[in-house]
Design an enzyme around this catalytic site. Structure first.
Site, PDB file in Angstrom:
ATOM      1  N   GLY A  46       0.835  -1.197   0.000  1.00  0.00           N
ATOM      2  CA  GLY A  46       0.000   0.000   0.000  1.00  0.00           C
ATOM      3  C   GLY A  46       0.866   1.242   0.000  1.00  0.00           C
ATOM      4  O   GLY A  46       2.072   1.174   0.301  1.00  0.00           O
ATOM      5  N   GLN A  51       2.521   9.967   1.961  1.00  0.00           N
ATOM      6  CA  GLN A  51       3.886   9.426   2.099  1.00  0.00           C
ATOM      7  C   GLN A  51       4.828   9.919   1.005  1.00  0.00           C
ATOM      8  O   GLN A  51       6.040   9.825   1.149  1.00  0.00           O
ATOM      9  CB  GLN A  51       3.857   7.887   2.097  1.00  0.00           C
ATOM     10  N   CYS A  91       5.659  -0.320   7.591  1.00  0.00           N
ATOM     11  CA  CYS A  91       5.324   0.930   6.905  1.00  0.00           C
ATOM     12  C   CYS A  91       6.539   1.368   6.100  1.00  0.00           C
ATOM     13  O   CYS A  91       7.658   1.357   6.622  1.00  0.00           O
ATOM     14  CB  CYS A  91       4.952   2.005   7.928  1.00  0.00           C
ATOM     15  N   LEU A  92       6.301   1.747   4.849  1.00  0.00           N
ATOM     16  CA  LEU A  92       7.420   2.176   4.000  1.00  0.00           C
ATOM     17  C   LEU A  92       8.036   3.473   4.523  1.00  0.00           C
ATOM     18  O   LEU A  92       9.174   3.781   4.183  1.00  0.00           O
ATOM     19  CB  LEU A  92       6.943   2.332   2.549  1.00  0.00           C
ATOM     20  N   HIS A 133      -4.691   1.278   7.657  1.00  0.00           N
ATOM     21  CA  HIS A 133      -3.341   1.841   7.756  1.00  0.00           C
ATOM     22  C   HIS A 133      -3.182   3.022   6.780  1.00  0.00           C
ATOM     23  O   HIS A 133      -2.669   4.085   7.152  1.00  0.00           O
ATOM     24  CB  HIS A 133      -2.340   0.726   7.441  1.00  0.00           C
ATOM     25  N   GLU A 134      -3.662   2.841   5.536  1.00  0.00           N
ATOM     26  CA  GLU A 134      -3.493   3.898   4.522  1.00  0.00           C
ATOM     27  C   GLU A 134      -4.399   5.099   4.815  1.00  0.00           C
ATOM     28  O   GLU A 134      -3.989   6.237   4.623  1.00  0.00           O
ATOM     29  CB  GLU A 134      -3.767   3.345   3.112  1.00  0.00           C
ATOM     30  N   HIS A 137      -2.814   7.312   7.249  1.00  0.00           N
ATOM     31  CA  HIS A 137      -1.827   8.225   6.636  1.00  0.00           C
ATOM     32  C   HIS A 137      -2.516   9.494   6.127  1.00  0.00           C
ATOM     33  O   HIS A 137      -2.004  10.601   6.313  1.00  0.00           O
ATOM     34  CB  HIS A 137      -1.113   7.550   5.464  1.00  0.00           C
TER      35      HIS A 137
HETATM   36  O1  K1U Z   1       1.640   2.361   3.972  1.00  0.00           O
HETATM   37  C1  K1U Z   1       2.701   1.773   3.860  1.00  0.00           C
HETATM   38  O2  K1U Z   1       3.714   2.250   4.339  1.00  0.00           O
HETATM   39  C2  K1U Z   1       2.769   0.446   3.158  1.00  0.00           C
HETATM   40  C3  K1U Z   1       2.740  -0.720   4.113  1.00  0.00           C
HETATM   41  C4  K1U Z   1       1.312  -1.242   4.207  1.00  0.00           C
HETATM   42  C5  K1U Z   1       0.987  -2.190   5.292  1.00  0.00           C
HETATM   43  C6  K1U Z   1       1.746  -3.301   5.581  1.00  0.00           C
HETATM   44  C7  K1U Z   1       1.396  -4.181   6.584  1.00  0.00           C
HETATM   45  C8  K1U Z   1       0.268  -3.959   7.301  1.00  0.00           C
HETATM   46  C9  K1U Z   1      -0.489  -2.855   7.035  1.00  0.00           C
HETATM   47  C10 K1U Z   1      -0.136  -1.976   6.027  1.00  0.00           C
HETATM   48  C11 K1U Z   1       3.689  -1.795   3.564  1.00  0.00           C
HETATM   49  O3  K1U Z   1       3.506  -2.265   2.494  1.00  0.00           O
HETATM   50  S1  K1U Z   1       5.034  -2.277   4.535  1.00  0.00           S
HETATM   51  C12 K1U Z   1       5.803  -3.583   3.572  1.00  0.00           C
HETATM   52  C13 K1U Z   1       5.032  -4.858   3.583  1.00  0.00           C
HETATM   53  O4  K1U Z   1       4.190  -5.076   4.412  1.00  0.00           O
HETATM   54  C14 K1U Z   1       5.283  -5.892   2.537  1.00  0.00           C
HETATM   55  C15 K1U Z   1       6.347  -5.805   1.678  1.00  0.00           C
HETATM   56  C16 K1U Z   1       6.551  -6.781   0.705  1.00  0.00           C
HETATM   57  C17 K1U Z   1       5.711  -7.854   0.611  1.00  0.00           C
HETATM   58  C18 K1U Z   1       4.659  -7.971   1.481  1.00  0.00           C
HETATM   59  C19 K1U Z   1       4.444  -6.992   2.441  1.00  0.00           C
HETATM   60 ZN    ZN Z   2       2.492   3.252   6.157  1.00  0.00          ZN
END
Ligand code: K1U
Ligand code: ZN
Length: 167
Positions: A46, A51, A91-92, A133-134, A137
């Site tokens: 996401g 972000q 979270c990225l 989560h999004e 943000h």
């Molecule tokens: O919003 C963001 O920063 C993105 C975030 C979203 C998220 C992840 C986990 C739970 C709730 C919301 C991410 O994508 S973090 C990276 C991640 O979870 C992932 C990366 C590669 C493959 C699978 C998952």
């Molecule tokens: Zn996030």
């Protein structure tokens, strides 16, 4: 398309509240495409416009293994939610940190798609978590805001150390 730089916690710009999108034009379509490319490259499931320092109500999500099920949510609103689930989130904008957060189990989200069509989606499991989560943000909230002050301080310390090592 272009890769966009992602803001890192505790950047104050992550606290800005996003404004609704009044008209879905070429610039919004390009932003959605650039955000999708940035999310896939990260990689993540996401990304909210906040972000990438654009304070408009736009989110991209793809929880599929094959990365072929992109959802673009414009002006999303959670219309209904119930139940509870606790799972690990990342979270990225908070790289390398994973913590358990409590969320609703089921959500219904109303939004506009890229054609401006009104849509409503019922979600549960990981998709429901990712939507919450999004949308946080877009409201200037990062998942660490759900954690205790002690955990937040520790996370800030870890990220500051990471930044010194990679500088
Ligand atoms: O919003 C963001 O920063 C993105 C975030 C979203 C998220 C992840 C986990 C739970 C709730 C919301 C991410 O994508 S973090 C990276 C991640 O979870 C992932 C990366 C590669 C493959 C699978 C998952
Ligand atoms: Zn996030």
């Amino acid at each position: 398309m272009a890769l966009l730089p992602i803001l890192r916690f505790p950047d104050a710009r992550l606290k800005k509240v996003a404004v609704p999108i009044a008209s879905i034009d070429g610039s919004i379509r390009k932003l959605a495409a650039d955000m999708a490319e940035t999310m896939y490259e990260a990689p993540g499931i996401g990304l909210a416009a906040t972000q990438v320092d654009v304070h408009k109500q736009l989110v991209v999500i793809d929880i599929s293994e094959e990365k072929n099920d992109l959802l673009v949510l414009i002006n999303p609103r959670i219309a209904a939610s119930d139940g509870g689930q606790t799972g690990e989130e990342g979270c990225l904008s908070v790289p390398g940190i994973y913590e358990k957060v409590e969320r609703a189990e089921h959500v219904t989200v109303d939004y506009l798609d890229l054609d401006g069509k009104k849509c409503s989606l019922k979600a549960d499991g990981l998709l429901a978590v990712c939507i919450q989560h999004e949308l946080d943000h877009l409201n200037g909230k990062v998942f660490v805001d759900h954690l205790s002050q002690l955990k937040q301080t520790r996370i800030k310390g870890k990220l500051a150390k990471q930044a010194r090592v990679t500088a």
